[in-house]
Design an enzyme around this catalytic site. Sequence first.
Site, PDB file in Angstrom:
ATOM      1  N   ASP A 106       1.029 -10.414  -6.430  1.00  0.00           N
ATOM      2  CA  ASP A 106       0.169  -9.072  -7.041  1.00  0.00           C
ATOM      3  C   ASP A 106       0.953  -8.383  -7.845  1.00  0.00           C
ATOM      4  O   ASP A 106       2.140  -8.652  -7.659  1.00  0.00           O
ATOM      5  CB  ASP A 106      -0.544  -8.384  -5.684  1.00  0.00           C
ATOM      6  CG  ASP A 106      -1.390  -7.231  -6.038  1.00  0.00           C
ATOM      7  OD1 ASP A 106      -2.134  -7.494  -6.868  1.00  0.00           O
ATOM      8  OD2 ASP A 106      -1.083  -6.159  -5.597  1.00  0.00           O
ATOM      9  N   SER A 107       0.375  -7.284  -8.605  1.00  0.00           N
ATOM     10  CA  SER A 107       1.115  -6.574  -9.373  1.00  0.00           C
ATOM     11  C   SER A 107       2.227  -5.409  -8.421  1.00  0.00           C
ATOM     12  O   SER A 107       3.112  -4.898  -8.837  1.00  0.00           O
ATOM     13  CB  SER A 107       0.243  -5.722 -10.177  1.00  0.00           C
ATOM     14  OG  SER A 107      -0.804  -4.941  -9.482  1.00  0.00           O
ATOM     15  N   CYS A 161      -4.225 -10.612  -7.044  1.00  0.00           N
ATOM     16  CA  CYS A 161      -4.618  -9.580  -8.017  1.00  0.00           C
ATOM     17  C   CYS A 161      -5.886  -9.954  -8.906  1.00  0.00           C
ATOM     18  O   CYS A 161      -5.967 -10.928  -9.323  1.00  0.00           O
ATOM     19  CB  CYS A 161      -3.463  -9.271  -8.917  1.00  0.00           C
ATOM     20  SG  CYS A 161      -3.501  -7.978 -10.074  1.00  0.00           S
ATOM     21  N   GLU A 216      -1.013   4.243  -3.777  1.00  0.00           N
ATOM     22  CA  GLU A 216       0.351   4.096  -3.994  1.00  0.00           C
ATOM     23  C   GLU A 216       1.115   5.214  -3.479  1.00  0.00           C
ATOM     24  O   GLU A 216       2.120   5.458  -2.885  1.00  0.00           O
ATOM     25  CB  GLU A 216       0.677   3.811  -5.535  1.00  0.00           C
ATOM     26  CG  GLU A 216       0.235   2.708  -6.158  1.00  0.00           C
ATOM     27  CD  GLU A 216       0.970   1.321  -5.712  1.00  0.00           C
ATOM     28  OE1 GLU A 216       2.116   1.601  -5.398  1.00  0.00           O
ATOM     29  OE2 GLU A 216       0.466   0.202  -5.782  1.00  0.00           O
ATOM     30  N   CYS A 256     -10.557  -5.015  -6.565  1.00  0.00           N
ATOM     31  CA  CYS A 256      -9.029  -4.616  -6.887  1.00  0.00           C
ATOM     32  C   CYS A 256      -8.354  -4.800  -5.467  1.00  0.00           C
ATOM     33  O   CYS A 256      -9.034  -4.312  -4.332  1.00  0.00           O
ATOM     34  CB  CYS A 256      -9.139  -3.193  -7.463  1.00  0.00           C
ATOM     35  SG  CYS A 256      -7.358  -2.692  -7.556  1.00  0.00           S
ATOM     36  N   HIS A 263      -6.315  -2.789  -4.094  1.00  0.00           N
ATOM     37  CA  HIS A 263      -6.138  -1.661  -3.553  1.00  0.00           C
ATOM     38  C   HIS A 263      -7.300  -1.095  -2.770  1.00  0.00           C
ATOM     39  O   HIS A 263      -7.049  -0.362  -1.788  1.00  0.00           O
ATOM     40  CB  HIS A 263      -5.250  -0.678  -4.426  1.00  0.00           C
ATOM     41  CG  HIS A 263      -3.979  -0.846  -5.147  1.00  0.00           C
ATOM     42  ND1 HIS A 263      -3.632  -2.124  -5.652  1.00  0.00           N
ATOM     43  CD2 HIS A 263      -3.016  -0.200  -4.982  1.00  0.00           C
ATOM     44  CE1 HIS A 263      -2.563  -2.138  -5.878  1.00  0.00           C
ATOM     45  NE2 HIS A 263      -1.951  -0.881  -5.489  1.00  0.00           N
TER      46      HIS A 263
HETATM   47  N1  DGL Z   1      -3.558  -5.105  -8.279  1.00  0.00           N
HETATM   48  C1  DGL Z   1      -4.543  -4.910  -8.978  1.00  0.00           C
HETATM   49  C2  DGL Z   1      -5.665  -5.730  -9.021  1.00  0.00           C
HETATM   50  O1  DGL Z   1      -6.019  -6.170  -8.133  1.00  0.00           O
HETATM   51  C3  DGL Z   1      -4.569  -3.435  -9.208  1.00  0.00           C
HETATM   52  C4  DGL Z   1      -3.470  -2.528  -9.381  1.00  0.00           C
HETATM   53  C5  DGL Z   1      -2.972  -2.770 -11.026  1.00  0.00           C
HETATM   54  O2  DGL Z   1      -3.490  -2.182 -11.736  1.00  0.00           O
HETATM   55  O3  DGL Z   1      -2.049  -3.435 -11.151  1.00  0.00           O
HETATM   56  O4  DGL Z   1      -6.587  -5.443  -9.786  1.00  0.00           O
END
Ligand code: DGL
Length: 269
Positions: free
Chosen positions: A10-11, A73, A152, A184, A186
């Site tokens: 993931d990011s 992600c 975050e 997403c 998060h």
């Molecule tokens: N992990 C990203 C997603 O699921 C969200 C966070 C980001 O913008 O990197 O889209």
Amino acid sequence: MDNRPIGVFDSGVGGLTVVNALMQSISNETIYYVGDTARVPYGNKSKERVQQYSEEIIEWLIQKDCKMIIIACNTASSLAIDYLNSKFSLPIIGVIDPGVSCAINTTKNQSIGIIGTHATIQSDSYGSRLRSLNPKLQIMNQACPLFVPLVEEGLIEGKIPTLIARSYLTRFTNTDVDTIIMGCTHYPILEKIIRNVLGDEIKLVDSGKVTAEVVSNNLKENGLLSDLNHGEVHSFVTDSKESFEKIVTRSLSPIFDIAISSTNRIDIN
Ligand code: DGL
């Protein structure tokens, strides 16, 4: 049987919600989780950039002998999965298709909402797949860019997230939308707040949870299940290990059932 690790990326920290769901159904697997914390967010980056970052991470996970890759992600799943499948031969599973199937099976009104980052919403990844399965579906999109920094920062309860959630989500109430995809990683961390705004009538789809079922079936079908007695999660981050651990404690501990065995900082490129 195959006891090699599964690579998940993931990011940043959000993909751990997917790891948490995975470990409920495949608890004896070893997971190598990469959080690209040096380059988060992906949600406002170009397609080419997200493809490049994802490719670099998968190359790293392949060097670690992973048997399968899960793109936790939503942004990377939306912008890069076809590109990545054309580059690599090992199984790569994203979160979009599982979320789409679940939403189609859940809606009674044929009216589905999608919330996600700007990039996910602009890519229309969920919308186009939903329409290809049922062209008559009504679809309502909403980017919720402030949800990621809230998580975050550990701001997952109280007035501020509630006000922000209201400003994004009130438009879904008093519509026919009866199912919303949390597109997403998060967002499941903010599920309580989101649910408070939307009420109980609207069903929420957690793409991570449904992806876990798809992964489990895929491992079985391909003879890739592990026969270890217990699983482990090893995290690798591209920026400060301490910041990552702080966010995990602040935002994820309340909803997290699993322990992370180790966290290490790595250089991807
Ligand atoms: N992990 C990203 C997603 O699921 C969200 C966070 C980001 O913008 O990197 O889209």
